[in-house]
Design a protein around this motif. Structure first.
Motif, PDB file in Angstrom:
ATOM      1  N   GLY A   8       0.779  -1.231   0.000  1.00 34.52           N
ATOM      2  CA  GLY A   8       0.000   0.000   0.000  1.00 34.52           C
ATOM      3  C   GLY A   8       0.807   1.276   0.000  1.00 34.52           C
ATOM      4  N   GLY A   9       2.126   1.167   0.109  1.00 31.81           N
ATOM      5  CA  GLY A   9       2.947   2.368   0.078  1.00 31.81           C
ATOM      6  C   GLY A   9       2.982   2.979  -1.317  1.00 31.81           C
ATOM      7  N   GLY A  10       3.573   4.158  -1.400  1.00 31.29           N
ATOM      8  CA  GLY A  10       3.682   4.826  -2.693  1.00 31.29           C
ATOM      9  C   GLY A  10       4.050   6.272  -2.539  1.00 31.29           C
ATOM     10  N   LEU A  11       3.899   6.989  -3.645  1.00 33.94           N
ATOM     11  CA  LEU A  11       4.194   8.421  -3.683  1.00 33.94           C
ATOM     12  C   LEU A  11       2.889   9.193  -3.666  1.00 33.94           C
ATOM     13  CD1 LEU A  11       6.127  10.827  -4.171  1.00 33.94           C
ATOM     14  CD2 LEU A  11       5.899  10.361  -6.625  1.00 33.94           C
ATOM     15  N   VAL A  12       2.788  10.179  -2.786  1.00 33.06           N
ATOM     16  CA  VAL A  12       1.570  10.964  -2.659  1.00 33.06           C
ATOM     17  C   VAL A  12       1.948  12.414  -2.355  1.00 33.06           C
ATOM     18  CG1 VAL A  12       1.330  10.453  -0.200  1.00 33.06           C
ATOM     19  CG2 VAL A  12      -0.715  11.026  -1.544  1.00 33.06           C
ATOM     20  N   GLN A  13       1.102  13.325  -2.765  1.00 36.46           N
ATOM     21  CA  GLN A  13       1.350  14.733  -2.458  1.00 36.46           C
ATOM     22  C   GLN A  13       0.949  15.049  -1.030  1.00 36.46           C
ATOM     23  OE1 GLN A  13      -0.718  16.996  -5.510  1.00 36.46           O
ATOM     24  NE2 GLN A  13       1.195  17.224  -6.652  1.00 36.46           N
ATOM     25  N   ALA A  14       1.547  16.064  -0.483  1.00 31.26           N
ATOM     26  CA  ALA A  14       1.189  16.516   0.862  1.00 31.26           C
ATOM     27  C   ALA A  14      -0.312  16.794   0.922  1.00 31.26           C
ATOM     28  CB  ALA A  14       1.978  17.760   1.229  1.00 31.26           C
ATOM     29  N   GLY A  15      -0.917  16.354   2.012  1.00 34.42           N
ATOM     30  CA  GLY A  15      -2.362  16.483   2.178  1.00 34.42           C
ATOM     31  C   GLY A  15      -3.138  15.279   1.698  1.00 34.42           C
TER      32      GLY A  15
END
Length: 124
Positions: A8-15
């Protein structure tokens, strides 16, 4: 031997939000307190959250309280970490672990089995 596999990990933007999952192989999963920890680059492994065997009692690090929610589904031998309002400082490898010893209230220590970790990266 107990195996724990995170996803479930990954790259996401703040917020943004992510939900991590950790599936256990052990038949005795339902009996144990489970926890999530994280390790940022160059840092030690820090406690994030834990919950008791039936999910009624939960514990959180101050840095994630109100943003992260730990839960479990014993029928699926899975523990979850819902992460909302993510910040760049949440960037780390996240590990789930089984608490094999010590009182439940000593929820930061006593973990005997660990997963391989899943990377969470939060961009600003």
């Amino acid at each position: 031997q107990v195996q724990l596999v995170e996803s479930g990990g990954g790259l996401v933007q703040a917020g943004g939000s992510l939900r991590l999952s950790c599936v256990a192989s052990a038949r005795t999963f339902n009996s144990y307190t489970m926890g999530w920890f994280r390790q940022a680059p160059g840092e030690g492994r820090d406690f994030v959250a834990a919950l008791n065997w039936n999910g009624i009692r939960t514990y959180y690090a101050d840095s994630v309280k109100g943003r992260f929610t730990i839960s479990r589904d014993n029928s699926k031998k899975t523990v979850y970490l819902q992460m909302n309002s993510l910040k760049p400082e949440d960037t780390a490898i996240y590990f789930c672990a089984r608490k094999g010893s010590g009182p439940e209230t000593d929820y930061r220590v006593g973990y005997d089995y660990w997963g391989q970790g899943t990377q969470v990266t939060v961009s600003s």
